[in-house]
Motif scaffolding. Structure first.
Motif, PDB file in Angstrom:
ATOM      1  N   GLN A  70       2.268  -6.047  -5.261  1.00 32.91           N
ATOM      2  CA  GLN A  70       3.125  -5.826  -4.100  1.00 32.91           C
ATOM      3  C   GLN A  70       4.571  -5.578  -4.503  1.00 32.91           C
ATOM      4  N   ALA A 334       4.650  -9.417   3.528  1.00 35.88           N
ATOM      5  CA  ALA A 334       4.342  -9.665   4.945  1.00 35.88           C
ATOM      6  C   ALA A 334       4.778  -8.489   5.812  1.00 35.88           C
ATOM      7  N   THR A 336       5.063  -5.395   4.804  1.00 36.01           N
ATOM      8  CA  THR A 336       4.192  -4.259   4.521  1.00 36.01           C
ATOM      9  C   THR A 336       2.879  -4.388   5.281  1.00 36.01           C
ATOM     10  N   LYS A 337       2.363  -5.605   5.402  1.00 31.99           N
ATOM     11  CA  LYS A 337       1.157  -5.807   6.200  1.00 31.99           C
ATOM     12  C   LYS A 337       1.429  -5.463   7.671  1.00 31.99           C
ATOM     13  N   GLU A 338       2.588  -5.867   8.179  1.00 30.91           N
ATOM     14  CA  GLU A 338       2.956  -5.523   9.549  1.00 30.91           C
ATOM     15  C   GLU A 338       3.046  -4.002   9.706  1.00 30.91           C
ATOM     16  N   GLN A 340       1.459  -1.757   7.902  1.00 31.76           N
ATOM     17  CA  GLN A 340       0.114  -1.197   7.851  1.00 31.76           C
ATOM     18  C   GLN A 340      -0.610  -1.350   9.187  1.00 31.76           C
ATOM     19  N   ARG A 341      -0.420  -2.487   9.847  1.00 31.74           N
ATOM     20  CA  ARG A 341      -1.053  -2.678  11.160  1.00 31.74           C
ATOM     21  C   ARG A 341      -0.490  -1.693  12.180  1.00 31.74           C
ATOM     22  N   LYS A 352      -7.332  -1.102   3.633  1.00 28.70           N
ATOM     23  CA  LYS A 352      -7.217  -2.523   3.935  1.00 28.70           C
ATOM     24  C   LYS A 352      -5.759  -2.921   4.156  1.00 28.70           C
ATOM     25  N   VAL A 353      -5.526  -3.792   5.132  1.00 29.55           N
ATOM     26  CA  VAL A 353      -4.185  -4.349   5.352  1.00 29.55           C
ATOM     27  C   VAL A 353      -3.980  -5.430   4.298  1.00 29.55           C
ATOM     28  N   ASP A 354      -3.315  -5.058   3.201  1.00 25.70           N
ATOM     29  CA  ASP A 354      -3.204  -5.962   2.051  1.00 25.70           C
ATOM     30  C   ASP A 354      -1.777  -6.170   1.560  1.00 25.70           C
ATOM     31  N   GLY A 355      -0.807  -5.536   2.217  1.00 24.68           N
ATOM     32  CA  GLY A 355       0.577  -5.709   1.788  1.00 24.68           C
ATOM     33  C   GLY A 355       0.934  -4.914   0.548  1.00 24.68           C
ATOM     34  N   THR A 361      -1.192   4.348   2.440  1.00 25.37           N
ATOM     35  CA  THR A 361      -0.063   3.827   3.206  1.00 25.37           C
ATOM     36  C   THR A 361       1.156   4.722   3.016  1.00 25.37           C
TER      37      THR A 361
END
Length: 388
Positions: A70, A334, A336-338, A340-341, A352-355, A361
């Motif tokens: 990450q 965190a 990056t996960k937001e 991705q969502r 996959k939402v993995d950050g 992405t």
């Protein structure tokens, strides 16, 4: 650098029935034994190989804990590339000059490329991993996350055992089942293992000649093109169409030069197609990636790892330290996960939402930047996150 090997992606898929996973570990091992017998392996060898296999919870923990990927390129590369590691790489280049000459002559792979992998995978052989390889492969096959990747490696290890080249009790390596100085999976050893020192054995853990020659042969088998560069740092005009960056845009070196892209050292490699990479946006470092750069993704799919390994390979062959520039603030895991969502909600396939800021992405970020009128350089910032 222990990482999930992506070479397994090149393996042909097993029939669905053979991809069973989960459930009782003992029953799963019995299923493996039955399949091994059906494949023609000897009963005695099968019983010996699987008799002491155990599930290893440390393997699963390591598989789930890959947060290092990450980190952005500048942080990641500074962490992996130290003055000491560079110095020892140059020393090893001199020490094993004759071996590297053979690798370059037979497989067309430059010494800087292999030195970088040797450094990152095992610190030049200093730490090759202490996970029992048989346990790791069977554990990852039993785990339902990626059984189709690891199950074939179990049978490859069994074949090595039958050849007297693998001991299921004592052979150790990385958590993902890789073995030796440049970390190769059992099937890759079967297909690309080379006796580089002429002692009649392929000893990837103890023989630099065997490890380096095998690594060179493997890269050649993955499509490495002899005599061609892989990465080159460049300078890009301030006024530029940043949507032209990214691995999905390919132009000739002459076309890149025509729109103002210039090599920091020497000139671009005429006659080759290439892509412009901006790992931390238009205000950070910039690189031209040639066809050989894409071969790195057959070794590891992490963009950050691949770019760092490729860059270190150029440094080991005399390239200057990159111009870090002044990149805009990026996102933490965190955030990056937001991101991705939010990208998924807009219909983008980011996996996959993995950050982790991977290729899909980045492509989605670039598309949204373009839509919003932001510099489309594929580098997500808090501003983009807020706009989404």
């Amino acid at each position: 650098m222990m990482r999930l090997p992506l070479l397994a992606l090149c393996l042909s898929a097993l029939p669905f029935a053979a991809q069973a996973c989960g459930g009782s570990f003992g029953a799963f091992v019995n299923d493996l034994k039955a399949e091994a017998l059906a494949k023609g392996h000897g009963k005695s060898a099968v019983e010996q190989f699987f008799s002491g296999v155990r599930q290893d919870s440390r393997v699963i923990k390591a598989d789930r804990a890959q947060g290092v990927f990450q980190r952005p390129f500048l942080d990641f590369s500074k962490r992996l590339i130290s003055a000491d590691r560079l110095k020892r790489g140059q020393s090893n280049a001199r020490k094993y000059d004759a071996i590297f000459d053979q690798v370059e002559r037979r497989y067309g792979v430059d010494r800087g490329v292999l030195l970088a992998f040797w450094a990152f995978e095992t610190d030049y052989g200093g730490f090759q991993g202490d996970f029992n390889t048989a346990n790791a492969l069977v554990t990852l096959s039993h785990d339902c996350r990626r059984p189709e990747l690891f199950r074939p490696q179990v049978f490859a290890a069994l074949e090595l055992f039958e050849q007297g080249a693998f001991d299921p009790r004592t052979t150790t390596g990385a958590w993902a089942g890789e073995i030796g100085m440049v970390q190769m999976l059992p099937r890759d050893i079967l297909e690309n293992g080379v006796d580089g020192d002429g002692d009649g054995k392929v000893s990837l853990k103890t023989s630099p000649a065997d490890a380096l020659m095998s690594g060179g042969k493997m890269l050649q088998s993955l499509g490495w093109r002899a005599g061609e560069p892989w990465l080159q740092e460049v300078q890009v005009p301030a006024q530029f169409d940043w949507s032209q960056s990214g691995l999905n845009v390919v132009k000739s070196a002459a076309d890149w030069e025509a729109i103002g892209v210039r090599a920091r050292q020497g000139g671009l490699q005429r006659g080759l197609k290439a892509s412009l990479i901006l790992p931390q946006g238009h205000k950070g470092p910039a690189f031209i990636a040639y066809p050989n750069f894409r071969v790195y993704f057959e070794w590891n799919q992490s963009f950050t790892y691949v770019l760092t390994a490729a860059y270190f390979g150029t440094r080991l062959q005399g390239a200057p330290v990159y111009d870090a520039g002044s990149p805009e603030q990026g996102l933490d895991g965190a955030q990056t996960k937001e991101l991705q969502r939010k990208l998924q909600a807009r219909g983008h396939n980011v996996g996959k939402v993995d950050g982790i800021l991977g290729a899909r992405t980045r492509a989605a970020v670039q598309a949204e930047q373009k839509r919003l009128g932001l510099p489309a350089d594929a580098w997500p910032t808090p501003t983009l996150l807020a706009r989404l």
